[in-house]
Design a protein around this motif. Structure first.
Motif, PDB file in Angstrom:
ATOM      1  N   HIS A 165       0.725  -1.247  -0.004  1.00 43.67           N
ATOM      2  CA  HIS A 165      -0.029   0.101   0.104  1.00 43.67           C
ATOM      3  C   HIS A 165       0.771   1.203   0.126  1.00 43.67           C
ATOM      4  CE1 HIS A 165      -3.888  -1.834   0.738  1.00 43.67           C
ATOM      5  NE2 HIS A 165      -3.398  -2.483   1.382  1.00 43.67           N
ATOM      6  N   GLU A 166       0.290   2.249  -0.664  1.00 50.33           N
ATOM      7  CA  GLU A 166       0.686   3.472  -0.378  1.00 50.33           C
ATOM      8  C   GLU A 166      -0.450   4.372  -0.091  1.00 50.33           C
ATOM      9  OE1 GLU A 166       4.254   3.856  -3.846  1.00 50.33           O
ATOM     10  OE2 GLU A 166       2.130   4.313  -4.708  1.00 50.33           O
ATOM     11  N   VAL A 167       0.043   5.624   0.720  1.00 53.02           N
ATOM     12  CA  VAL A 167      -1.112   6.402   1.244  1.00 53.02           C
ATOM     13  C   VAL A 167      -0.832   7.785   0.351  1.00 53.02           C
ATOM     14  CG1 VAL A 167       0.338   7.542   2.929  1.00 53.02           C
ATOM     15  CG2 VAL A 167      -2.016   7.951   3.051  1.00 53.02           C
ATOM     16  N   LEU A 168      -1.995   8.250  -0.196  1.00 50.51           N
ATOM     17  CA  LEU A 168      -1.952   9.396  -1.367  1.00 50.51           C
ATOM     18  C   LEU A 168      -2.386  10.623  -0.634  1.00 50.51           C
ATOM     19  CD1 LEU A 168      -1.312   9.865  -4.344  1.00 50.51           C
ATOM     20  CD2 LEU A 168      -3.741   9.464  -4.880  1.00 50.51           C
ATOM     21  N   VAL A 169      -1.670  11.600  -0.671  1.00 50.34           N
ATOM     22  CA  VAL A 169      -2.052  12.801   0.160  1.00 50.34           C
ATOM     23  C   VAL A 169      -1.690  14.103  -0.586  1.00 50.34           C
ATOM     24  CG1 VAL A 169      -1.649  11.919   2.447  1.00 50.34           C
ATOM     25  CG2 VAL A 169       0.213  13.145   1.254  1.00 50.34           C
ATOM     26  N   GLY A 170      -2.166  15.417  -0.392  1.00 55.69           N
ATOM     27  CA  GLY A 170      -1.805  16.468  -0.913  1.00 55.69           C
ATOM     28  C   GLY A 170      -0.837  17.150  -0.508  1.00 55.69           C
ATOM     29  N   PRO A 171      -0.151  18.358  -0.972  1.00 58.71           N
ATOM     30  CA  PRO A 171       0.935  18.890  -0.478  1.00 58.71           C
ATOM     31  C   PRO A 171       0.709  19.516   0.816  1.00 58.71           C
ATOM     32  CG  PRO A 171      -0.089  20.141  -2.050  1.00 58.71           C
ATOM     33  CD  PRO A 171      -0.699  18.954  -2.188  1.00 58.71           C
ATOM     34  N   ARG A 172      -0.582  19.991   1.332  1.00 55.50           N
ATOM     35  CA  ARG A 172      -0.733  20.590   2.827  1.00 55.50           C
ATOM     36  C   ARG A 172      -1.039  19.756   3.836  1.00 55.50           C
ATOM     37  NH1 ARG A 172      -4.894  23.820   3.238  1.00 55.50           N
ATOM     38  NH2 ARG A 172      -6.164  22.880   1.532  1.00 55.50           N
ATOM     39  N   GLU A 227     -10.739  10.985 -10.989  1.00 57.82           N
ATOM     40  CA  GLU A 227     -10.428  12.623 -10.971  1.00 57.82           C
ATOM     41  C   GLU A 227     -10.934  13.429 -10.246  1.00 57.82           C
ATOM     42  OE1 GLU A 227     -11.964  10.551 -13.432  1.00 57.82           O
ATOM     43  OE2 GLU A 227     -10.382  10.044 -14.989  1.00 57.82           O
ATOM     44  N   ALA A 228     -12.158  13.383  -9.773  1.00 53.46           N
ATOM     45  CA  ALA A 228     -12.523  14.243  -8.641  1.00 53.46           C
ATOM     46  C   ALA A 228     -12.147  13.842  -7.263  1.00 53.46           C
ATOM     47  CB  ALA A 228     -14.250  13.985  -8.480  1.00 53.46           C
ATOM     48  N   LEU A 229     -11.862  12.521  -6.889  1.00 55.51           N
ATOM     49  CA  LEU A 229     -11.276  12.104  -5.798  1.00 55.51           C
ATOM     50  C   LEU A 229      -9.868  12.661  -5.570  1.00 55.51           C
ATOM     51  CD1 LEU A 229     -11.342  10.069  -3.402  1.00 55.51           C
ATOM     52  CD2 LEU A 229     -10.256   8.426  -4.685  1.00 55.51           C
ATOM     53  N   LEU A 230      -8.925  12.697  -6.651  1.00 57.29           N
ATOM     54  CA  LEU A 230      -7.782  13.234  -6.942  1.00 57.29           C
ATOM     55  C   LEU A 230      -7.752  14.679  -6.378  1.00 57.29           C
ATOM     56  CD1 LEU A 230      -6.148  11.045  -9.436  1.00 57.29           C
ATOM     57  CD2 LEU A 230      -6.018  10.535  -7.030  1.00 57.29           C
ATOM     58  N   ALA A 231      -8.735  15.455  -7.160  1.00 62.48           N
ATOM     59  CA  ALA A 231      -8.821  16.918  -7.251  1.00 62.48           C
ATOM     60  C   ALA A 231      -9.235  17.125  -5.463  1.00 62.48           C
ATOM     61  CB  ALA A 231      -9.626  17.359  -7.961  1.00 62.48           C
ATOM     62  N   GLU A 232     -10.080  16.330  -4.989  1.00 63.30           N
ATOM     63  CA  GLU A 232     -10.371  16.721  -3.426  1.00 63.30           C
ATOM     64  C   GLU A 232      -9.001  16.602  -2.601  1.00 63.30           C
ATOM     65  OE1 GLU A 232     -13.047  17.647  -2.022  1.00 63.30           O
ATOM     66  OE2 GLU A 232     -14.511  17.752  -3.664  1.00 63.30           O
ATOM     67  N   ILE A 233      -8.442  15.472  -2.655  1.00 68.45           N
ATOM     68  CA  ILE A 233      -7.164  15.310  -1.994  1.00 68.45           C
ATOM     69  C   ILE A 233      -6.342  16.323  -2.095  1.00 68.45           C
ATOM     70  CG2 ILE A 233      -5.524  13.523  -1.584  1.00 68.45           C
ATOM     71  CD1 ILE A 233      -7.314  11.309  -2.030  1.00 68.45           C
ATOM     72  N   ARG A 259       2.848  10.259  -3.313  1.00 65.37           N
ATOM     73  CA  ARG A 259       2.431   8.780  -2.830  1.00 65.37           C
ATOM     74  C   ARG A 259       3.439   8.448  -1.938  1.00 65.37           C
ATOM     75  NH1 ARG A 259       0.169   5.633  -8.087  1.00 65.37           N
ATOM     76  NH2 ARG A 259       0.027   3.993  -6.642  1.00 65.37           N
ATOM     77  N   ILE A 260       3.009   7.725  -0.664  1.00 67.90           N
ATOM     78  CA  ILE A 260       3.860   7.535   0.495  1.00 67.90           C
ATOM     79  C   ILE A 260       3.840   6.173   0.738  1.00 67.90           C
ATOM     80  CG2 ILE A 260       4.768   8.015   2.790  1.00 67.90           C
ATOM     81  CD1 ILE A 260       3.301  10.672   2.325  1.00 67.90           C
ATOM     82  N   PRO A 261       4.781   5.366   0.566  1.00 67.56           N
ATOM     83  CA  PRO A 261       4.887   3.765   1.107  1.00 67.56           C
ATOM     84  C   PRO A 261       4.353   3.446   2.695  1.00 67.56           C
ATOM     85  CG  PRO A 261       6.775   4.272  -0.070  1.00 67.56           C
ATOM     86  CD  PRO A 261       6.194   5.538   0.397  1.00 67.56           C
ATOM     87  N   VAL A 262       3.671   2.774   2.721  1.00 69.69           N
ATOM     88  CA  VAL A 262       3.238   2.354   4.163  1.00 69.69           C
ATOM     89  C   VAL A 262       4.129   1.099   4.648  1.00 69.69           C
ATOM     90  CG1 VAL A 262       1.173   1.696   5.571  1.00 69.69           C
ATOM     91  CG2 VAL A 262       0.829   3.000   3.560  1.00 69.69           C
ATOM     92  N   ARG A 263       4.741   1.262   5.776  1.00 68.74           N
ATOM     93  CA  ARG A 263       5.664   0.156   6.213  1.00 68.74           C
ATOM     94  C   ARG A 263       5.775   0.040   7.758  1.00 68.74           C
ATOM     95  NH1 ARG A 263       5.415  -0.352   1.622  1.00 68.74           N
ATOM     96  NH2 ARG A 263       7.189  -0.163   0.002  1.00 68.74           N
ATOM     97  N   ASP A 264       6.121  -1.212   7.982  1.00 64.70           N
ATOM     98  CA  ASP A 264       6.599  -1.310   9.494  1.00 64.70           C
ATOM     99  C   ASP A 264       5.158  -1.332  10.275  1.00 64.70           C
ATOM    100  OD1 ASP A 264       8.089  -2.322  11.600  1.00 64.70           O
ATOM    101  OD2 ASP A 264       8.668  -0.213  12.115  1.00 64.70           O
ATOM    102  N   PRO A 265       4.236  -2.518  10.399  1.00 69.56           N
ATOM    103  CA  PRO A 265       4.455  -3.267   9.047  1.00 69.56           C
ATOM    104  C   PRO A 265       3.771  -3.015   7.904  1.00 69.56           C
ATOM    105  CG  PRO A 265       2.463  -3.961  10.510  1.00 69.56           C
ATOM    106  CD  PRO A 265       3.236  -2.642  11.006  1.00 69.56           C
TER     107      PRO A 265
END
Length: 310
Positions: A165-172, A227-233, A259-265
């Protein structure tokens, strides 16, 4: 119409001799004569005039010949459309953005001579397995949340994808500059995944993941598309969503999504290839071998798996 008789007619027309046609078809000259006679009776016309030099097409025979050739071409195309190794291998990927579709594209690049028919049934594991059992598709990719003994007798599965998994977030977002995050860190943030269908194997997976790590997975909200989901995030300092590491998303540069990897575990979403054990399509065995050899194992990494994978 008897296609063997049509084939015999074409062979006799090309050879000009019933004897030569019999040799070409590996049947007796008497069998050639009988087939031609039966075809003439069926069409109620004479197709050949018999002469001392052989057989000459009548006017009706000349008119019928191009149609007879087309009948044989259609027969060959119909045969090729279903005969294993001649028709395309039909595979369901549920979504063209996710890891199975990416792997299928890699498989196609490796074996461009193998024709693929990639479909998206938009079905859960039970409906997709039923399609495999019915022969609607050759195979599908899904998480399999039940033991093999509970599957239909003809169905076989092999776990071929362990999707990180990766967590997807905006710049803020507070996690925007993190190089990796833990599930414990995600527990402090709202994970937005609107429109997840209840009762599916992926909904069960995320329920178990949320329970294991105390995550808040929010399913509320209308679904307006990716597209709308990504714009909201991109515009939010609070929203985040989870995606497979090989899931393909495209967005404008101005969104500056992370896109940030989810680790440990590392949570793992396990997917299996599902097929019928009596499916003899040669490309299916080639695909199974390819997926097996390209499965990425991470023995030294601490991972989390749901309780149900087979």
């Amino acid at each position: 119409m008897d296609l063997d008789a049509v084939r015999t007619f074409v062979a006799a027309a090309d050879a000009g001799q019933f004897q030569d046609a019999s040799a070409a078809l590996s049947i007796t000259q008497q069998a050639v004569s009988k087939r031609i006679a039966a075809l003439e009776k069926d069409l109620q016309v004479r197709l050949f005039t018999r002469t001392a030099r052989g057989a000459r097409l009548t006017i009706d025979g000349q008119a019928f010949l191009p149609h007879a050739r087309e009948l044989l071409r259609v027969e060959a195309r119909a045969d090729a459309s279903v005969r294993p190794g001649r028709r395309a291998l039909r595979i369901d990927v549920h979504s063209r953005r996710t890891a199975p579709a990416v792997l299928l594209q890699d498989f196609h690049r490796t074996y461009p001579q193998i024709e693929l028919d990639v479909v998206t049934l938009d079905a859960d594991v039970h409906a997709a397995t039923a399609a495999v059992e019915a022969g609607t598709i050759d195979a599908t990719f899904h998480a399999v949340p039940v033991p093999a003994r509970q599957l239909p007798a003809a169905i076989r599965t092999a776990r071929v994808i362990d999707e990180h998994h990766e967590v997807l977030v905006g710049p803020r977002h507070p996690l925007a500059n993190a190089r990796a995050v833990t599930p414990a860190q995600l527990a402090e943030h709202r994970i937005w995944m609107p429109g997840m269908a209840a009762g599916t194997e992926w909904a069960a997976y995320y329920d178990e993941l949320a329970t294991a790590f105390g995550l808040t997975i929010d399913l509320v909200g209308p679904v307006f598309g990716n597209e709308a989901l990504l714009a909201e995030i991109a515009d939010s300092a609070e929203l985040a969503t989870l995606a497979g590491e090989r899931t393909r998303y495209l967005w404008p540069d101005s969104y500056d999504l992370r896109r940030i990897p989810v680790r440990d575990p590392a949570p793992i979403y396990p997917m299996s290839l599902i097929w019928r054990d009596d499916n003899r399509h040669p490309a299916l065995s080639r695909l199974r071998d390819y997926l097996g050899s390209n499965r990425m194992d991470t023995p030294d990494e601490k991972v989390w798996l749901p309780a149900y994978p087979v």
